[in-house]
Write a protein that holds these residues in place. Structure first.
Motif, PDB file in Angstrom:
ATOM      1  N   THR A  16       0.840  -1.192   0.000  1.00 55.93           N
ATOM      2  CA  THR A  16       0.000   0.000   0.000  1.00 55.93           C
ATOM      3  C   THR A  16       0.880   1.248   0.000  1.00 55.93           C
ATOM      4  N   LEU A  17       0.484   2.242  -0.775  1.00 59.40           N
ATOM      5  CA  LEU A  17       1.132   3.549  -0.737  1.00 59.40           C
ATOM      6  C   LEU A  17       0.281   4.490   0.105  1.00 59.40           C
ATOM      7  N   LEU A  18       0.898   5.092   1.095  1.00 50.93           N
ATOM      8  CA  LEU A  18       0.250   6.101   1.933  1.00 50.93           C
ATOM      9  C   LEU A  18       0.886   7.454   1.635  1.00 50.93           C
ATOM     10  N   VAL A  19       0.068   8.447   1.321  1.00 52.12           N
ATOM     11  CA  VAL A  19       0.557   9.823   1.175  1.00 52.12           C
ATOM     12  C   VAL A  19      -0.109  10.646   2.264  1.00 52.12           C
ATOM     13  N   ILE A  20       0.687  11.159   3.201  1.00 49.87           N
ATOM     14  CA  ILE A  20       0.142  11.974   4.270  1.00 49.87           C
ATOM     15  C   ILE A  20       0.332  13.436   3.897  1.00 49.87           C
ATOM     16  N   ALA A  21      -0.745  14.198   3.953  1.00 49.31           N
ATOM     17  CA  ALA A  21      -0.706  15.548   3.398  1.00 49.31           C
ATOM     18  C   ALA A  21      -1.691  16.465   4.119  1.00 49.31           C
ATOM     19  N   LYS A  22      -1.471  17.736   3.900  1.00 48.83           N
ATOM     20  CA  LYS A  22      -2.367  18.775   4.384  1.00 48.83           C
ATOM     21  C   LYS A  22      -2.968  19.473   3.174  1.00 48.83           C
ATOM     22  N   ALA A  23      -4.272  19.732   3.199  1.00 43.91           N
ATOM     23  CA  ALA A  23      -4.902  20.428   2.078  1.00 43.91           C
ATOM     24  C   ALA A  23      -4.223  21.783   1.877  1.00 43.91           C
ATOM     25  N   PRO A  24      -3.956  22.160   0.619  1.00 38.91           N
ATOM     26  CA  PRO A  24      -3.199  23.385   0.340  1.00 38.91           C
ATOM     27  C   PRO A  24      -4.035  24.659   0.507  1.00 38.91           C
ATOM     28  N   VAL A  25      -4.256  25.022   1.731  1.00 35.71           N
ATOM     29  CA  VAL A  25      -5.051  26.206   2.075  1.00 35.71           C
ATOM     30  C   VAL A  25      -4.109  27.332   2.500  1.00 35.71           C
ATOM     31  N   PRO A  51      12.491   0.174  -5.998  1.00 40.22           N
ATOM     32  CA  PRO A  51      13.002  -0.935  -5.183  1.00 40.22           C
ATOM     33  C   PRO A  51      11.988  -1.465  -4.176  1.00 40.22           C
ATOM     34  N   VAL A  52      11.109  -0.596  -3.696  1.00 43.23           N
ATOM     35  CA  VAL A  52      10.115  -1.022  -2.708  1.00 43.23           C
ATOM     36  C   VAL A  52       8.986  -1.790  -3.381  1.00 43.23           C
ATOM     37  N   PHE A  53       8.545  -1.291  -4.528  1.00 47.22           N
ATOM     38  CA  PHE A  53       7.358  -1.851  -5.182  1.00 47.22           C
ATOM     39  C   PHE A  53       7.691  -2.883  -6.253  1.00 47.22           C
ATOM     40  N   GLY A  54       8.966  -3.061  -6.538  1.00 45.83           N
ATOM     41  CA  GLY A  54       9.350  -4.046  -7.532  1.00 45.83           C
ATOM     42  C   GLY A  54       9.379  -5.453  -6.964  1.00 45.83           C
ATOM     43  N   PRO A  55       9.642  -6.446  -7.812  1.00 47.22           N
ATOM     44  CA  PRO A  55       9.720  -7.835  -7.342  1.00 47.22           C
ATOM     45  C   PRO A  55      10.780  -7.984  -6.253  1.00 47.22           C
ATOM     46  N   GLY A  56      10.414  -8.657  -5.198  1.00 53.59           N
ATOM     47  CA  GLY A  56      11.354  -8.868  -4.100  1.00 53.59           C
ATOM     48  C   GLY A  56      11.618  -7.656  -3.252  1.00 53.59           C
ATOM     49  N   CYS A 114      -3.584  -0.268   7.251  1.00 54.21           N
ATOM     50  CA  CYS A 114      -3.071  -1.219   6.257  1.00 54.21           C
ATOM     51  C   CYS A 114      -2.984  -2.622   6.845  1.00 54.21           C
ATOM     52  N   THR A 115      -3.164  -3.613   5.987  1.00 58.21           N
ATOM     53  CA  THR A 115      -3.101  -5.005   6.431  1.00 58.21           C
ATOM     54  C   THR A 115      -1.904  -5.747   5.875  1.00 58.21           C
ATOM     55  N   GLY A 116      -1.137  -5.102   5.015  1.00 57.98           N
ATOM     56  CA  GLY A 116       0.069  -5.698   4.468  1.00 57.98           C
ATOM     57  C   GLY A 116       1.160  -4.658   4.396  1.00 57.98           C
ATOM     58  N   PRO A 117       2.261  -4.938   3.722  1.00 62.66           N
ATOM     59  CA  PRO A 117       3.350  -3.970   3.629  1.00 62.66           C
ATOM     60  C   PRO A 117       2.852  -2.617   3.157  1.00 62.66           C
ATOM     61  N   ALA A 118       3.412  -1.566   3.711  1.00 57.83           N
ATOM     62  CA  ALA A 118       2.977  -0.207   3.371  1.00 57.83           C
ATOM     63  C   ALA A 118       4.165   0.726   3.364  1.00 57.83           C
ATOM     64  N   PRO A 178       3.100   0.302  -8.988  1.00 57.76           N
ATOM     65  CA  PRO A 178       2.188  -0.836  -8.973  1.00 57.76           C
ATOM     66  C   PRO A 178       1.688  -1.147  -7.564  1.00 57.76           C
ATOM     67  N   ALA A 179       1.137  -0.135  -6.926  1.00 57.22           N
ATOM     68  CA  ALA A 179       0.643  -0.306  -5.561  1.00 57.22           C
ATOM     69  C   ALA A 179      -0.683  -1.053  -5.562  1.00 57.22           C
ATOM     70  N   ALA A 180      -0.872  -1.880  -4.555  1.00 58.93           N
ATOM     71  CA  ALA A 180      -2.137  -2.602  -4.432  1.00 58.93           C
ATOM     72  C   ALA A 180      -3.256  -1.664  -4.002  1.00 58.93           C
ATOM     73  N   ARG A 181      -2.879  -0.599  -3.295  1.00 53.80           N
ATOM     74  CA  ARG A 181      -3.854   0.328  -2.749  1.00 53.80           C
ATOM     75  C   ARG A 181      -3.138   1.660  -2.545  1.00 53.80           C
ATOM     76  N   ARG A 182      -3.845   2.768  -2.755  1.00 54.68           N
ATOM     77  CA  ARG A 182      -3.272   4.093  -2.553  1.00 54.68           C
ATOM     78  C   ARG A 182      -4.198   4.889  -1.647  1.00 54.68           C
ATOM     79  N   LEU A 183      -3.656   5.366  -0.544  1.00 53.07           N
ATOM     80  CA  LEU A 183      -4.423   6.147   0.403  1.00 53.07           C
ATOM     81  C   LEU A 183      -3.830   7.547   0.527  1.00 53.07           C
ATOM     82  N   LEU A 184      -4.669   8.560   0.387  1.00 49.75           N
ATOM     83  CA  LEU A 184      -4.292   9.932   0.693  1.00 49.75           C
ATOM     84  C   LEU A 184      -4.827  10.226   2.086  1.00 49.75           C
ATOM     85  N   VAL A 185      -3.905  10.343   3.037  1.00 52.36           N
ATOM     86  CA  VAL A 185      -4.280  10.559   4.442  1.00 52.36           C
ATOM     87  C   VAL A 185      -4.234  12.065   4.663  1.00 52.36           C
TER      88      VAL A 185
END
Length: 223
Positions: free
Chosen positions: A8-17, A115-120, A94-98, A53-60
């Motif tokens: 899973t890819l997590l992007v933690i962000a603040k709305a650009p206000v 390297p993180v999202f590739g094979p191995g 998340c329930t798997g690698p993130a 190639p993320a299984a899931r993408r979350l914008l936190v």
């Protein structure tokens, strides 16, 4: 299918206000200009995530989504508390690698995270760590993400944050792999250096346009 394919890819962000983001860019930039640069950095970051190639993408997100929010991300609110608690809560979704990244490194691209999202990507590794030039970190990956003990109590936004966070991982017996050192965009000097490193990004283009606008405004005032 490898563990990397379940990451899973997590992007933690603040709305650009204006007035709420990139306040250290003000001055020399106005709050509105700082917010425009923050929005550009966030758009670049989210676009890079879509090429992984993320299984899931979350914008936190701290704030409300805008038209800068692309399809392909689940938008979830940040938890309450300090940054350590908010990061721990994001991983807890998340329930798997993130892998978690922020919005301060618009020079980020998919190749950097390959390297993180590739094979191995997780073979022989329990964690990934991306150090930042200011002493913090720009990326953190956990094979077992629901581990609040790895984050809670780490002092955030200090010159030793990265060292303390990495030590927390190794002290827990995790096998840690490092990503390249990157510079966060916090100050005007940071913005100029990052834009020079990644001139084709929206962030760099926005910075150039902002600089041109400021030059024209200054020239006009002197006539």
């Amino acid at each position: 299918m490898t563990a990397a394919a379940h990451t899973t890819l997590l992007v933690i962000a603040k709305a650009p206000v204006p007035g709420r983001v990139k306040t250290r860019l003000t001055p020399p930039y106005t709050p509105a200009q700082a917010a425009a640069l923050a929005e550009a950095a966030l758009i670049d970051t989210l676009a890079a995530g879509l090429r992984l190639p993320a299984a899931r993408r979350l914008l936190v997100l701290d704030g409300v989504p805008g038209d800068w929010t692309p399809a392909g991300y689940e938008v979830v609110p940040q938890a309450a508390g300090g940054l350590d608690a908010r990061l721990a809560a994001a991983f807890g979704r998340c329930t798997g690698p993130a892998l978690l990244v922020g919005m301060d490194t618009p020079q980020l691209d998919a190749d950097l995270l390959a390297p993180v999202f590739g094979p191995g990507g997780w073979d022989g590794r329990d964690a990934w760590f991306g150090p930042a030039a200011d002493g913090g970190f720009w990326a953190l990956g956990l094979a077992e993400p629901d581990r609040p003990d790895l984050l809670l109590g780490v002092p955030m936004s200090t010159a030793s944050t990265g060292a303390v966070q990495r030590a927390r991982l190794t002290d827990a017996g995790l096998r840690v792999a490092d990503l390249p050192l990157l510079r966060d965009v916090d100050t005007a000097a940071d913005a100029a250096e990052v834009a020079a490193l990644a001139p084709h990004t929206l962030f760099a283009r926005t910075l150039r346009e902002t600089a041109e606008h400021r030059t024209l405004a200054t020239g006009g005032a002197g006539r």
